[in-house]
Motif scaffolding. Sequence first.
Motif, PDB file in Angstrom:
ATOM      1  N   VAL A  34       0.860  -1.186   0.000  1.00 45.45           N
ATOM      2  CA  VAL A  34       0.000   0.000   0.000  1.00 45.45           C
ATOM      3  C   VAL A  34       0.892   1.230   0.000  1.00 45.45           C
ATOM      4  O   VAL A  34       1.772   1.373   0.840  1.00 45.45           O
ATOM      5  N   VAL A  44      -2.055   0.941  -4.684  1.00 45.32           N
ATOM      6  CA  VAL A  44      -1.511  -0.337  -4.230  1.00 45.32           C
ATOM      7  C   VAL A  44      -0.700  -0.939  -5.365  1.00 45.32           C
ATOM      8  O   VAL A  44      -1.121  -0.914  -6.522  1.00 45.32           O
ATOM      9  N   LEU A 128      -6.121  -5.012   2.961  1.00 49.25           N
ATOM     10  CA  LEU A 128      -5.241  -3.847   2.991  1.00 49.25           C
ATOM     11  C   LEU A 128      -5.551  -3.016   4.226  1.00 49.25           C
ATOM     12  O   LEU A 128      -6.716  -2.773   4.553  1.00 49.25           O
TER      13      LEU A 128
END
Length: 142
Positions: A34, A44, A128
């Motif tokens: 990220v 990303v 994430l």
Amino acid sequence: MNTRIRYGAASVLGIVSLAFCQLAWSLGLGDARVESFLNQPLKVEIGLLSQPEDDLDAFTAGLASAEDYELIGASRNDISMPLSFSIEGSPGNSFIIVRSQLPVNNPVVRLIVEVNSASGRMLREYTLFLDPATFSQPAPAP
């Protein structure tokens, strides 16, 4: 007992045939990095494991379908912004870039990436975590 042996032999045969099939080993998805913070547009970078002789133009990447999200018990509606996917780099050293134009307000994003090629389709789930920008790490400019 006889059916067990038959299924066991079929499983071993399938695994051995995959070991010798070059197409089965030619594509994979690596780790996600990220490169954005909370309340910023998402960026990303996902490693694309490919062979040097692969044609990257034959690969497409995108967000998995709503049905694929439902299979793992997630909802695609949790991703409230449109995402763009691009494949960059050179064969053997390539990656997928996922971007959004809108800021992400949720600190946890569940992303299922779908990659299609002539040899088949691959899915991989990524969770994430977006950290808020800190004074020691300035946020990248949007």
